[in-house]
Motif scaffolding. Structure first.
Motif, short mmCIF file in Angstrom:
data_model
loop_
_atom_site.label_atom_id
_atom_site.label_comp_id
_atom_site.label_asym_id
_atom_site.label_seq_id
_atom_site.Cartn_x
_atom_site.Cartn_y
_atom_site.Cartn_z
N GLY A 25 -28.84 -5.29 14.26
CA GLY A 25 -27.81 -4.75 13.40
C GLY A 25 -27.66 -5.36 11.94
N SER A 26 -27.09 -4.58 11.45
CA SER A 26 -26.97 -4.99 10.08
C SER A 26 -26.68 -6.61 9.57
N PRO A 27 -27.31 -6.85 8.35
CA PRO A 27 -27.00 -8.20 8.20
C PRO A 27 -25.71 -8.81 8.07
N GLY A 28 -25.19 -9.77 8.79
CA GLY A 28 -23.68 -9.97 8.79
C GLY A 28 -22.67 -9.35 9.56
N MET A 34 -22.97 -10.71 17.61
CA MET A 34 -23.11 -10.53 19.16
C MET A 34 -24.49 -10.21 19.85
N ALA A 35 -25.35 -9.73 19.03
CA ALA A 35 -26.79 -9.41 19.55
C ALA A 35 -27.33 -10.88 19.66
N PHE A 36 -27.23 -11.73 18.50
CA PHE A 36 -27.82 -13.08 18.75
C PHE A 36 -27.48 -13.75 19.86
N ARG A 37 -26.02 -13.65 20.24
CA ARG A 37 -25.40 -14.39 21.29
C ARG A 37 -26.03 -13.81 22.83
N VAL A 38 -26.39 -12.49 22.86
CA VAL A 38 -26.92 -11.84 24.03
C VAL A 38 -28.11 -12.30 23.99
N ILE A 39 -29.06 -12.46 23.21
CA ILE A 39 -30.44 -12.74 23.18
C ILE A 39 -30.62 -14.30 23.32
N GLU A 40 -29.64 -15.07 22.80
CA GLU A 40 -29.74 -16.56 23.22
C GLU A 40 -29.48 -16.73 24.75
N ALA A 41 -28.39 -15.95 25.37
CA ALA A 41 -28.03 -15.90 26.58
C ALA A 41 -29.14 -15.53 27.62
N ALA A 42 -30.07 -14.64 26.85
CA ALA A 42 -31.12 -14.24 27.73
C ALA A 42 -32.57 -15.00 27.77
N GLY A 56 -29.03 -0.59 10.45
CA GLY A 56 -27.80 -0.02 10.86
C GLY A 56 -28.04 0.95 12.05
N VAL A 57 -27.12 1.42 12.85
CA VAL A 57 -27.30 2.37 13.93
C VAL A 57 -28.13 3.63 13.68
N SER A 58 -27.72 4.20 12.41
CA SER A 58 -28.58 5.47 12.04
C SER A 58 -29.99 5.07 11.88
N GLU A 59 -30.13 4.02 11.18
CA GLU A 59 -31.75 3.82 10.80
C GLU A 59 -32.40 3.25 12.30
N SER A 60 -31.53 2.65 13.26
CA SER A 60 -32.37 2.19 14.37
C SER A 60 -32.73 3.55 15.06
#
Length: 91
Positions: A25-28, A34-42, A56-60
């Motif tokens: 996601g976009s910085p900050g 939330m992505a960092f939390r999911v990544i860590e949980a995995a 951001g979502v459009s760029e992604s």
């Protein structure tokens, strides 16, 4: 929280993100946090196990269409125009 990928990316579970690029996601943004939390949980290390793009979502969506990334994270309600566009893109 959504993890968006496309058929043929090779991503079928969180541990598959280890080899590929995955924008958190976009910085900050809340998506990044939330992505960092999911990544860590995995059991993955966000700094060592994957190539991170900060988009951001459009760029992604554009990057996944161009096969520059394997998946991306998105926090938001659906339908999101960019994700809907990706879902409706042939192939």
């Amino acid at each position: 929280m959504h993890v968006v990928t496309v058929e043929g990316s090779g991503v079928t579970k969180m541990s598959d993100l280890k080899a590929g690029a995955s924008p958190p996601g976009s910085p900050g943004s809340a998506t990044e946090v939330m992505a960092f939390r999911v990544i860590e949980a995995a059991g993955l290390d966000k700094d060592k196990d994957m190539t991170r793009e900060r988009l951001g979502v459009s760029e992604s969506v554009n990057a996944i269409k161009d096969r520059k990334i394997d998946a991306f994270f998105w926090v938001g309600g659906l339908p999101t125009a960019a994700v809907t566009d990706l879902a409706n893109t042939p192939g």
